[in-house]
Scaffold this motif. Structure first.
Motif, PDB file in Angstrom:
ATOM      1  N   ALA A 123       0.835  -1.205   0.000  1.00 20.62           N
ATOM      2  CA  ALA A 123       0.000   0.000   0.000  1.00 20.62           C
ATOM      3  C   ALA A 123       0.873   1.261   0.000  1.00 20.62           C
ATOM      4  CB  ALA A 123      -0.939   0.004   1.201  1.00 20.62           C
ATOM      5  N   GLY A 124       2.190   1.088  -0.155  1.00 23.49           N
ATOM      6  CA  GLY A 124       3.090   2.239  -0.236  1.00 23.49           C
ATOM      7  C   GLY A 124       3.384   2.889   1.100  1.00 23.49           C
ATOM      8  N   VAL A 125       3.089   2.197   2.210  1.00 21.39           N
ATOM      9  CA  VAL A 125       3.232   2.820   3.527  1.00 21.39           C
ATOM     10  C   VAL A 125       3.967   1.921   4.525  1.00 21.39           C
ATOM     11  CG1 VAL A 125       1.217   4.335   3.257  1.00 21.39           C
ATOM     12  CG2 VAL A 125       0.893   2.042   4.186  1.00 21.39           C
TER      13      VAL A 125
ATOM     14  N   ALA B  49       5.953   3.857   7.194  1.00 22.50           N
ATOM     15  CA  ALA B  49       5.039   4.516   8.141  1.00 22.50           C
ATOM     16  C   ALA B  49       4.361   3.490   9.042  1.00 22.50           C
ATOM     17  CB  ALA B  49       3.991   5.327   7.378  1.00 22.50           C
TER      18      ALA B  49
END
Lengths: 538, 538
Positions: A223-225, A228
């Motif tokens: 999810a590109g995170v 994070a």
């Protein structure tokens, strides 16, 4: 989204960094490491100072088995602890006769990490066993391994998806591992679909029921995170962060530790690797990229070649004046550099240090010229950061020195192949050199052009230079570089050499792969002869 | 970290997606777009359906000025609104005579976006004016533009750094823009150093003082968390998300909208682009990558070619059965697809799926033989998961098929170098083939051995196979593999090819780099000819 219901604890003072390039990272499409590669990657990770290096799955394939057999003799870790990966015992089998567990014990590491299913549907649809048996597999396996004097980490596979659908079962697995003596319970977002809010919420919930065992986090970047998500987990109380330097891994990759480490260390004041080693981050990330032969992205946070580059004259001079107005951190903290400025300042001091190290006397004007030459060469595809031998020769030449061992008149390489698929191929090289007034010529065969050139050159000059007998080419690497619009692709060759006293790397760059190889070969031999001479003089 | 003090509002139902490839994204090192390129990128963004396309800075350079002159005639946007970018008036000057503002008005777009400094130290050290004048520049400029019938967005430059050091001034600038009639206040993390916690905290604070104007977010990826920062901002009440498809931009890039869009739409149920167009995401991301000539990463979340690829036999067969157990979303939702990767670990079911995909009829016994052959080849250094072309040829051969285009009799490559460092190098190749009863022979030069072999082979057979004219070698990669102690190193060559309809990769492995290159070249040509034949037959 509802407002947060959980009070987050204070950030931990420190977390353990766990790198899994050698296991999960190697699942990346197109990435394939030999045992030799794995040992060299592990050396780099130890040099950086991660707490744990996951080395592979002993017993799962011959390569990983060989790695665990060889590491004892060939790998001396000073900072990191090696971890062997495996799974819990098979369903319906006893631990004592389980091959996976036996291979884990035989791998002879202090720490093992075993994976267990924490998503009920995976137990039912993939393992095809009952939830009770899945829990027993965890208890039994952790107990067996701790009895065999292992420190045990448990990877809770698909933990976040499992927790969403059946939190009771997911927590039961963790609880069983905790009871059986596991040291760390790692929550894995195996499919990589979670967002930071999910992670915070779930970890905080787990923290309420797992109170005495430490927690870890293992994210994927679908999810590109992923970075994070890992930070969110730490702020919710996790103290082990798994991932890979450069974010290698299947699909979108694992958490990029090259970003997670400085985010934690520099921005959240959470200790990760020893702080004084943080400046090794960029060189280690680049070195590992060379070892696994995957060009790193120039945009990669913290360690990319573009991420502290500044465009535009006015802007660049402003950067020089008040760097903190334009850069989120001081790039030297992670071993990177402001590009525009670096070539003239940090670059100069690095070169000056290198010259001093070599005992070479180079004044400021000459250093400036070398820097200009270096910049032009790097623009053409040279990469001196990984070619210490060639850099040293360049610095020596700048003092006015010239190698006077021999002059090359010409070389020729001929490769012949007869027949279709299964024909025979032969390669021979002819090298002509002059030593003083004498002319020497030799032809030799080889299993490839570099090998043939090396053999012919040695036949030419070997009798004049006894030192040559000790110089061995130990590795040869090739990369095709697209230097961009206008010019065509060039080939970069790196050759590692060894003479029993030193090891060095030389580089060659050319449109022609044979010529690039020759340049690196020639530089390697010259470097070896220079150092043999220095030793006999000294 | 303290617990959250702010109650976050419910997520908005929808946000506006604002793409800035044509302005901020173009700051990426090595990225340079012609006016024609810009028009074609804008068409793709409109096709995808982003709300706003920032087209450039009219007046700042001739290219952007020309773009805004031409778009009226050459670009018909159906969904998106074009935005012209600029700055506030200069310090100490009147708006009426300000060239930047005049160019913005003349660009003739409905919406303009102007940048204002919100970090006090930038006002003092870079602008060298007073904080009061900086605020007046914002009020005056927004007022001037709204009077000229523009909808105005304000980019608050360095907002998060500014807010940390002097929140009163940062908020004063926003307040002035709100008062003067700005439609959206965009909070920019210009240096890219913020983490999600900072973003949430700051946006929530801003929301308390800016109550009637909508907010936007503009992040950079320097800490590796730009997407997560954008999501954090949305969950704190922001309704415009700026970034770039594929995350282009200077340093570590802007927020990758290819990830932020599906994260918001599919995981947080926040509307972004029209939902039925989400399946255009992958093709548009790839098309734009072609237009800007930057190969996209295969690991890129949602749209990369590897991100729904599955390795391993058992695992792949499980994926076929219950996709949601192994994939975080259904890849077809974003126009991507599940891909089966064949490797060492591949099982029979993976191969069977691949054969079915190719329309080949292979029974169980044959599949078993292929599997054995694959394993032996992979042990020797082949790597079929990255060489789809060679794998397909292997499967075709297993059906009894043989390529009958031409038979290779022999090839020879000669590389000559005269002189020392700066000598000249030449390479020529000779290829001899038979087609039926006829014998053909050709010699050609090249800038390297592969290039020379390719040229000679084409000269031999080009007149017989018209399809050859369309087959292009597009990339060439080399990896030296140390297959372990005892055996020597082998070289693995991969060649990518393209014929305008398909792209494919072929592989060659040999101790000899020339032979490995030849194998990959030969397989590439055969693959291209087979597919040309299939197309003309079909």
């Amino acid at each position: 989204m509802e407002s947060h219901h959980y009070d987050l604890p204070n950030l931990p003072q420190a977390v353990d960094i766990f790198d899994t390039i050698l296991r999960d990272g190697s699942q990346q499409e197109g990435l394939s490491l030999t045992v030799e590669d794995k040992i060299r990657v592990a050396e780099q990770l130890d040099h950086l100072g991660v707490a744990y290096i996951e080395g592979g799955w002993p017993g799962a394939n011959p390569k990983d088995t060989e790695f665990f057999r060889r590491f004892k003799h060939e790998l001396t870790l000073k900072t990191s602890t090696l971890v062997a990966f495996g799974s819990t015992r098979r369903a319906g089998h006893a631990t004592e006769s389980d091959e996976v567990l036996r291979a884990l014990v035989e791998a002879d590491t202090e720490v093992v990490c075993i994976v267990a299913k924490t998503w009920d549907r995976h137990v039912e649809e993939a393992l095809k066993t009952s939830l009770d048996e899945a829990v027993a597999m965890v208890s039994d396996s952790v107990e067996f391994l701790t009895k065999n004097d292992k420190r045990v980490f448990l990877d809770g596979e698909h933990f976040f998806d499992g927790f969403r659908e059946n939190p009771e079962f997911a927590l039961r697995v963790l609880g069983a591992a905790e009871q059986a003596g596991a040291e760390c319970l790692v929550l894995c977002d195996t499919n990589g679909g979670s967002l930071p809010g999910d992670i915070t919420h779930t970890v905080a919930h787990v923290r309420e029921s797992i109170t005495s065992t430490s927690l870890g986090i293992h994210c994927h970047n679908d999810a590109g995170v992923a970075v994070a998500n890992s930070l969110a987990a730490v702020s919710a109380g996790v103290t082990q962060v798994q991932g890979c330097i450069n974010g290698y891994g299947e699909r979108a990759g694992n958490t990029d530790l090259s970003a997670a480490i400085p985010d934690l260390s520099l921005k959240l004041n959470v200790r990760t690797i020893p702080l004084e080693r943080l400046e090794r981050l960029t060189p280690v990330a680049h070195h590992i990229a060379e070892l696994v032969n995957h060009a790193p992205s120039s945009q990669q946070p913290y360690v990319g070649t573009s991420v502290f580059a500044h465009k535009g004259g006015l802007h660049a001079s402003a950067v020089a004046k008040s760097k903190d107005l334009y850069e989120h951190i001081d790039p030297s903290l992670v071993g990177n550099g402001t590009r525009v400025v670096v070539s003239e300042m940090a670059g100069r001091s690095t070169l000056a240090m290198k010259a001093t190290e070599l005992g070479l006397d180079l004044d400021g004007a000459v250093l400036g010229e070398i820097l200009d030459e270096l910049k032009a060469l790097e623009h053409a595809g040279y990469h001196f950061e990984v070619a210490d031998g060639s850099l040293e020769l360049l610095l020596r030449r700048a003092t006015g020195w010239k190698p006077e061992f021999f002059d090359v008149e010409s070389y020729r390489v001929i490769t012949d192949h007869t027949g279709d698929d299964s024909g025979t191929v032969t390669t021979e090289a002819t090298v002509k050199v002059r030593i003083g007034d004498q002319r020497f010529e030799a032809t030799a065969e080889g299993n490839g052009p570099v090998n043939a050139l090396d053999a012919a050159l040695r036949e030419c000059i070997g009798s004049h230079f006894g030192a040559l007998a000790h110089i061995r080419l130990t590795d040869y690497r090739v990369r095709v570089l697209d230097t961009g619009v206008g010019t065509g692709a060039v080939t970069r060759v790196l050759i590692d050499s060894d003479d029993g006293e030193k090891t060095w790397t030389t580089i060659g760059v050319s449109e022609n792969i044979i010529e690039a190889s020759w340049q690196a070969l020639y530089a390697s031999i010259i470097f070896g002869l220079v150092h043999a001479q220095l030793r006999s003089d000294g």
